[in-house]
Write a protein that holds these residues in place. Sequence first.
Motif, PDB file in Angstrom:
ATOM      1  N   ALA A  58      -0.341  -1.051   1.250  1.00  0.00           N
ATOM      2  CA  ALA A  58       0.402  -2.224   1.743  1.00  0.00           C
ATOM      3  C   ALA A  58      -0.301  -3.498   1.295  1.00  0.00           C
ATOM      4  CB  ALA A  58       0.511  -2.178   3.267  1.00  0.00           C
ATOM      5  N   ALA A  59      -1.641  -3.483   1.346  1.00  0.00           N
ATOM      6  CA  ALA A  59      -2.406  -4.650   0.907  1.00  0.00           C
ATOM      7  C   ALA A  59      -2.249  -4.868  -0.593  1.00  0.00           C
ATOM      8  CB  ALA A  59      -3.883  -4.473   1.271  1.00  0.00           C
ATOM      9  N   VAL A  60      -2.326  -3.775  -1.354  1.00  0.00           N
ATOM     10  CA  VAL A  60      -2.187  -3.877  -2.812  1.00  0.00           C
ATOM     11  C   VAL A  60      -0.800  -4.416  -3.176  1.00  0.00           C
ATOM     12  CG1 VAL A  60      -2.047  -2.521  -4.959  1.00  0.00           C
ATOM     13  CG2 VAL A  60      -3.913  -2.111  -3.359  1.00  0.00           C
ATOM     14  N   ASP A  61       0.235  -3.883  -2.516  1.00  0.00           N
ATOM     15  CA  ASP A  61       1.607  -4.338  -2.798  1.00  0.00           C
ATOM     16  C   ASP A  61       1.779  -5.825  -2.486  1.00  0.00           C
ATOM     17  OD1 ASP A  61       2.511  -1.949  -3.757  1.00  0.00           O
ATOM     18  OD2 ASP A  61       3.326  -1.253  -1.848  1.00  0.00           O
ATOM     19  N   ALA A  62       1.243  -6.216  -1.332  1.00  0.00           N
ATOM     20  CA  ALA A  62       1.358  -7.630  -0.940  1.00  0.00           C
ATOM     21  C   ALA A  62       0.623  -8.507  -1.945  1.00  0.00           C
ATOM     22  CB  ALA A  62       0.785  -7.822   0.459  1.00  0.00           C
ATOM     23  N   TYR A  63      -0.563  -8.037  -2.355  1.00  0.00           N
ATOM     24  CA  TYR A  63      -1.359  -8.799  -3.321  1.00  0.00           C
ATOM     25  C   TYR A  63      -0.582  -8.982  -4.623  1.00  0.00           C
ATOM     26  CZ  TYR A  63      -5.426 -10.367  -5.973  1.00  0.00           C
ATOM     27  OH  TYR A  63      -6.291 -11.121  -6.728  1.00  0.00           O
ATOM     28  N   LEU A  64      -0.007  -7.875  -5.113  1.00  0.00           N
ATOM     29  CA  LEU A  64       0.705  -7.941  -6.397  1.00  0.00           C
ATOM     30  C   LEU A  64       1.942  -8.837  -6.300  1.00  0.00           C
ATOM     31  CD1 LEU A  64       0.351  -4.262  -7.644  1.00  0.00           C
ATOM     32  CD2 LEU A  64      -0.950  -6.278  -8.369  1.00  0.00           C
ATOM     33  N   GLU A  95      -6.819   3.272  -8.542  1.00  0.00           N
ATOM     34  CA  GLU A  95      -5.793   4.304  -8.745  1.00  0.00           C
ATOM     35  C   GLU A  95      -4.412   3.775  -8.374  1.00  0.00           C
ATOM     36  OE1 GLU A  95      -8.604   8.216  -7.922  1.00  0.00           O
ATOM     37  OE2 GLU A  95      -7.128   7.622  -6.417  1.00  0.00           O
ATOM     38  N   MET A  96      -4.369   3.036  -7.272  1.00  0.00           N
ATOM     39  CA  MET A  96      -3.079   2.483  -6.850  1.00  0.00           C
ATOM     40  C   MET A  96      -2.552   1.485  -7.872  1.00  0.00           C
ATOM     41  SD  MET A  96      -3.632   2.056  -2.760  1.00  0.00           S
ATOM     42  CE  MET A  96      -3.778   3.539  -1.742  1.00  0.00           C
ATOM     43  N   LEU A  97      -3.454   0.684  -8.403  1.00  0.00           N
ATOM     44  CA  LEU A  97      -3.048  -0.289  -9.431  1.00  0.00           C
ATOM     45  C   LEU A  97      -2.533   0.456 -10.670  1.00  0.00           C
ATOM     46  CD1 LEU A  97      -5.943  -2.882  -9.057  1.00  0.00           C
ATOM     47  CD2 LEU A  97      -3.540  -3.299  -8.542  1.00  0.00           C
ATOM     48  N   VAL A  99       5.311   5.839   0.961  1.00  0.00           N
ATOM     49  CA  VAL A  99       5.920   4.631   0.430  1.00  0.00           C
ATOM     50  C   VAL A  99       6.518   3.858   1.595  1.00  0.00           C
ATOM     51  CG1 VAL A  99       7.817   3.782  -1.007  1.00  0.00           C
ATOM     52  CG2 VAL A  99       6.421   5.709  -1.783  1.00  0.00           C
ATOM     53  N   ILE A 100       6.301   2.562   1.583  1.00  0.00           N
ATOM     54  CA  ILE A 100       6.872   1.749   2.663  1.00  0.00           C
ATOM     55  C   ILE A 100       8.360   1.548   2.396  1.00  0.00           C
ATOM     56  CG2 ILE A 100       6.870  -0.539   3.728  1.00  0.00           C
ATOM     57  CD1 ILE A 100       3.843  -0.557   3.145  1.00  0.00           C
ATOM     58  N   THR A 101       9.162   1.931   3.361  1.00  0.00           N
ATOM     59  CA  THR A 101      10.606   1.833   3.194  1.00  0.00           C
ATOM     60  C   THR A 101      11.148   0.726   4.087  1.00  0.00           C
ATOM     61  OG1 THR A 101      10.574   4.214   2.929  1.00  0.00           O
ATOM     62  CG2 THR A 101      12.723   3.202   3.233  1.00  0.00           C
ATOM     63  N   PHE A 102      11.986  -0.111   3.499  1.00  0.00           N
ATOM     64  CA  PHE A 102      12.617  -1.153   4.299  1.00  0.00           C
ATOM     65  C   PHE A 102      13.957  -0.630   4.790  1.00  0.00           C
ATOM     66  CE2 PHE A 102       9.778  -3.489   1.558  1.00  0.00           C
ATOM     67  CZ  PHE A 102       9.255  -4.464   2.402  1.00  0.00           C
ATOM     68  N   PHE A 103      14.277  -0.930   6.023  1.00  0.00           N
ATOM     69  CA  PHE A 103      15.579  -0.526   6.535  1.00  0.00           C
ATOM     70  C   PHE A 103      16.600  -1.566   6.118  1.00  0.00           C
ATOM     71  CE2 PHE A 103      12.454   1.539   9.149  1.00  0.00           C
ATOM     72  CZ  PHE A 103      12.901   2.843   9.074  1.00  0.00           C
ATOM     73  N   ARG A 104      17.596  -1.126   5.389  1.00  0.00           N
ATOM     74  CA  ARG A 104      18.591  -2.060   4.886  1.00  0.00           C
ATOM     75  C   ARG A 104      19.896  -1.875   5.627  1.00  0.00           C
ATOM     76  NH1 ARG A 104      17.302  -1.399  -1.513  1.00  0.00           N
ATOM     77  NH2 ARG A 104      15.061  -1.273  -1.201  1.00  0.00           N
TER      78      ARG A 104
END
Length: 243
Positions: free
Chosen positions: A16-22, A94-96, A144-149
């Motif tokens: 979550a931190a990596v995604d937010a950073y990117l 690895e995540m990157l 994987v973080i899923t958003f509810f749409r």
Amino acid sequence: MTKKISALWTDVELEAAVDAYLSMREMENDGRPFKKTEMGLKLREGALSARSKSAIELRMQNISSVLVELGQNRIKGYVPAKNVGANVSKKIQEMLNDKGIFKVPGEGATASNTSIGQELEASTADNLAAPLGIKHPKHSNSTVITFFRDDKVREWVLMHANGTCEGCGKVGPFLGVDGRPFLEVHHVLPLAMAGSDRIENVAALCPNCHRRCHLAADKKAFTESLYVRVKRLKEECLDLVVD
Ligand SMILES: [Zn+2]
Ligand SMILES: [Zn+2]
């Protein structure tokens, strides 16, 4: 403050931190406004609810540190922090990698804007050796973080487009299983960047236009053109998010 410092970050938290950073890095690269504090708040309301503001700040600095080691550019506001454990550092890397961000050959420890894209550009068809590939690709169990749409939003936008791409004005290239010309819904400001799931931020696009929004060299200009072309769309940015 007696709050206990909980030990290890889970993979979900780290990602979550990596995604937010990117997301923020992309916005900074594009010259779009964003606020670290807003993103921090979002994270603490979501995946990083167990983490303190300073712990998240430090983690972001760790990510800067790994990116610099990879010869990649970092967010200016996050000065690299070296006190990152080898294990965490490896995981971040690895995540990157999983997200297509690799070490820039010949670079290291200095920030650089060189990208893999430029690397590839520099090589010609003649000296491109066929890659070996991976016989049994590894998989990861990271969540994987899923958003509810809102399905109604998706359906409304598709009905409204009526089979015609809102990006290029052409009819969807083939019929989908529902018998309609195939279009995809795209969040013009991505959900990961706190974009809304409302019709003002959702467009119906053919697969070409959709990929163009995400991957094209002119993705920024093309996205801007959507706001002009589709009157319904309204530009959102992190600064305007109140909830
Ligand atoms: Zn299109
Ligand atoms: Zn999209």
